[in-house]
Motif scaffolding. Sequence first.
Motif, short mmCIF file in Angstrom:
data_model
loop_
_atom_site.label_atom_id
_atom_site.label_comp_id
_atom_site.label_asym_id
_atom_site.label_seq_id
_atom_site.Cartn_x
_atom_site.Cartn_y
_atom_site.Cartn_z
N LEU A 139 0.82 -1.21 0.00
CA LEU A 139 0.00 0.00 0.00
C LEU A 139 0.86 1.26 0.00
O LEU A 139 0.62 2.19 -0.78
CB LEU A 139 -0.94 0.01 1.21
CG LEU A 139 -2.33 -0.59 1.00
CD1 LEU A 139 -2.22 -2.10 0.79
CD2 LEU A 139 -3.24 -0.29 2.18
N ASP A 140 1.86 1.29 0.87
CA ASP A 140 2.69 2.49 0.98
C ASP A 140 3.52 2.72 -0.28
O ASP A 140 3.61 3.85 -0.78
CB ASP A 140 3.61 2.39 2.19
CG ASP A 140 2.87 2.61 3.50
OD1 ASP A 140 1.86 3.33 3.48
OD2 ASP A 140 3.31 2.06 4.53
N ALA A 141 4.14 1.66 -0.81
CA ALA A 141 4.96 1.82 -2.00
C ALA A 141 4.11 2.19 -3.21
O ALA A 141 4.50 3.04 -4.02
CB ALA A 141 5.75 0.54 -2.28
N MET A 142 2.93 1.55 -3.34
CA MET A 142 2.06 1.89 -4.45
C MET A 142 1.59 3.34 -4.35
O MET A 142 1.50 4.06 -5.34
CB MET A 142 0.85 0.96 -4.50
CG MET A 142 0.13 0.96 -5.84
SD MET A 142 -1.35 -0.06 -5.86
CE MET A 142 -0.69 -1.63 -5.27
N ARG A 143 1.31 3.78 -3.13
CA ARG A 143 0.94 5.18 -2.92
C ARG A 143 2.10 6.10 -3.28
O ARG A 143 1.90 7.20 -3.80
CB ARG A 143 0.50 5.39 -1.46
CG ARG A 143 -0.19 6.71 -1.21
CD ARG A 143 -0.63 6.83 0.24
NE ARG A 143 -1.73 5.93 0.55
CZ ARG A 143 -1.64 4.88 1.35
NH1 ARG A 143 -0.47 4.57 1.91
NH2 ARG A 143 -2.69 4.11 1.59
N GLY A 144 3.31 5.66 -3.00
CA GLY A 144 4.48 6.45 -3.38
C GLY A 144 4.61 6.58 -4.89
O GLY A 144 4.85 7.67 -5.42
#
Length: 409
Positions: free
Chosen positions: A11-16
């Motif tokens: 989730l965090d990397a995709m949001r990045g």
Amino acid sequence: MTADTDRYITLDAMRGFAVMGILAMNIIAFAMPEWAYVTPKAYGGLTTENQLSWLLSFIFIDGKMRGLFSLLFGASLTLIVEGAQAKGESAKKIHFSRMFWLALFGLTHYFFIWFGDILFLYASVGCIAFLFKEWQPRQLVKWALIIFGIGLLLWGLQMGGLQVLQFFATMPNADPEIAQQFGKIINSPDFDPNVEKDLALYRGGYWPIVEHKLSEWYAPLTLVLQSITETLPLMMIGMAMKKNGFITGAWAREDYIVWIKRLVPAGLVLSAGLAGGLCAVGYDPVNSVAVFLVWSGIPRLMLTVGYAALLILVIERYSGSALIARVTAAGQAAFTNYLGTSIIMTSIFYGYGFGLYGDLSRIELWPFVFGTWIWMLLWSKPWLVRFRYGPLEWLWRSLARGKLQKMIR
């Protein structure tokens, strides 16, 4: 999940990736008259360079990064609800408090920083998405597609009818009444690029820009009405993806590959076909708006989900790399990076800053995109090594929970 927190790296990397990727399209609206986003004919001329730059952005980027944000918003909504329920807290109270403050952030962003805000849209639609928090994945996806289809139908009837009217009104022996009716529509403000007005406004001072947006105070509400049948379904699909494990990387690698093969090639072909069709008709305003609002919807949805599957494989494959660690940090601080980007870009391009608005070609804007990506990657990780949240993430969380949150690790 990461080893020492309850956060999901996917989730965090995709949001990045999404917060970085969305700038690749937003840069046009930051640096050029608004219609340049819709058609290359509006600004820069039909040179090979300008057309190719627009075509590549339209096919590969336009709407897909915003779509990823919507998926992730829905997934995060479900994650927050599940977390609150597990702690015996009121999920309703926490969610609507978050949406209230997000809406205020969005309105502040719109009126006082940049007109391209999506935070108010997400806060408004997020209040509706909460109603489906208990639905099962299959039900969420089913109704998401139904709502999406209804939106396409409504927009399609409106824009498709206008395209038919244009066809008959521009024939050699067109009925004078039909031609007159079409002329009134095409000469209305809705189809007037009004490039000179945009140039004068955004090359000027700060307060005239704010006053202009205050005079159009209804614009954030209009965006909600225009976008709800795309944004809500994407949030619902994101909620389903969290519940069934898709977006957290719980599926087998082969399953993600299947969805990539199903969606990405077909989505790119359809997008390329629409782009080629616009090129063939000279990017006239009616067809450009119709493609932008309606006909690109299906390939955009396909590519949004396909890109999500692709990014999950990339993130899992390189999860131990320094680059993914920095992208993940940028995603954890996506709220700060999103608003920070608006401040940086308007300061560079608007008249009260360096005044570069309308002066650069699409190709010449890419160094600003790359430079901002580097800024995101450089500051986010060191900050989060010391602090629990990005600056605006901490402020939002503190306001939503009614007390200052612990910031230093």
